[in-house]
Scaffold this motif. Structure first.
Motif: not given
Length: 364
Positions: A180-196
């Motif tokens: 999970a990744v969160l860009t501070i000040g940009v993302d409002e929710v956590w994103r998942h890196i699209d990898i397997d």
């Protein structure tokens, strides 16, 4: 008007009041760069408005950060606000109280900013500057994200953004484990890196990636056989081999912008390896002798070799921090080049520690 040529003041206004000269801004800039961040924030910026403008300017903050030396935050796990900050200044250890203003453990540090987990009530993650006490709370993990295992704070120099990274999941099941990744000040929710992760890890390897280390713009999950590395700018994850050694016994530690491995398989000789974060190539940099540590502290513990643990590089390739004793009561700063030893003692307890540098950095 007579101007005393031997007395200087901070700005034109003060100089006119006292009939004396003032220091040009470029000289003030260079002078202030050599002062510690704590002194600048608590005292010097209050001297006059002109000095405050210099200290608070983004240009000065970035130059001061590059000019600063690192230290170590040590917190009691049961009482995290009773922490200390240790740094080396003018060749001597300086220890001061550490209080970030939030009641929690520091999980990661980058450029003077720290991620703190506060689990006193609801699990929360904060990003704060412990010196200026500026802070922001991060969005919570959703049910789809799962539970975070650990988190790291990294800086993307090209975009001047900070990202918080965590390996998260529901139990030790590879298909349900994601980054999970969160860009501070940009993302409002956590994103998942699209990898397997199934293509990067075997089911039996998942239990080896529970902790992470950050080096500049990279996050690493090291193990005895491999290192999983995330480039936080491109958000691409690669798997690199661990150092190819006859006996894999030692410690992975951040060392500047790259990952290091200290080979502890020998009795006293310690080999220092460095991994290129881009290529994953390992290089043996140098060896140092740990026998001076043994000679000085071997009488304190019956099993010395298992009670001393490398913790951090206080200065890359030069000053190495160890903790000694299962209760971590003795902390040692060892110069691997000169064999000089400095140490300090703490009360017996359970401690959490993170490398850190005091700075004036904040999130715009």
């Amino acid at each position: 008007m007579f101007i005393n040529p031997y007395i200087f003041h901070c700005c034109k206004r003060c100089a006119r009041k006292r009939n004396s000269r003032y220091l040009p801004r470029d000289i003030v800039f260079q002078f202030l760069l050599h002062l510690p961040a704590q002194l600048l924030h608590n005292v010097v910026r209050h001297v006059c408005r002109e000095w405050s403008l210099v200290i608070c300017s983004p240009n000065f903050i970035q130059h001061h950060l590059r000019n600063s030396t690192g230290g170590v935050i040590i917190q009691q796990k049961l009482s995290p606000r009773n922490g200390i900050y240790v740094e080396m200044r003018r060749g001597c250890l300086e220890i001061c109280k550490f209080d970030c203003g939030v009641d929690g453990l520091v999980r990661s540090s980058c450029n003077g900013l720290v991620v703190i987990s506060d689990e006193s009530e609801l699990p929360n993650l904060y990003v704060t500057n412990p010196l200026t006490k500026q802070w922001t709370i991060l969005p919570p993990f959703s049910n789809l994200t799962g539970h975070y295992w650990n988190c790291g704070l990294a800086f993307v120099e090209s975009s001047m953004e900070y990202k918080v990274v965590s390996m998260c999941g529901d139990g030790y099941i590879v298909p349900k484990t994601r980054i999970a990744v969160l860009t501070i000040g940009v993302d409002e929710v956590w994103r998942h890196i699209d990898i397997d992760l199934c293509h990067l890890l075997l089911p039996t390897e998942l239990s080896f990636i529970w902790f992470l280390l950050v080096t500049g713009g990279y996050v690493h999950w090291p193990s005895s056989k491999f290192v999983l590395t995330l480039n936080v700018e491109t958000e691409i994850v690669r798997r690199f081999p661990a150092p190819q050694l006859p006996k894999m016994f030692g410690s992975f530690l951040p060392m500047g912008s790259n990952l290091s491995f200290i080979d502890e398989s020998g009795k006293f000789s310690r080999d220092v390896w460095e991994m290129n974060s881009v290529t994953g190539e390992w290089t043996m940099l140098f060896s140092f002798d740990s026998e001076p540590l043994s000679d000085r502290f071997k009488g304190m513990f019956s099993n010395y070799t298992k009670s001393i643990t490398p913790r951090f590089w206080l200065v890359a390739r030069e000053l190495l921090v160890f903790s000694l004793g299962f209760g971590q009561i003795l902390w040692i700063v060892y110069n691997v080049k000169t064999s000089e030893i400095q140490s300090f003692e703490l009360e017996v307890g359970r401690y959490h520690s993170e490398a850190h540098v005091n700075s004036l950095v904040w999130l715009e």
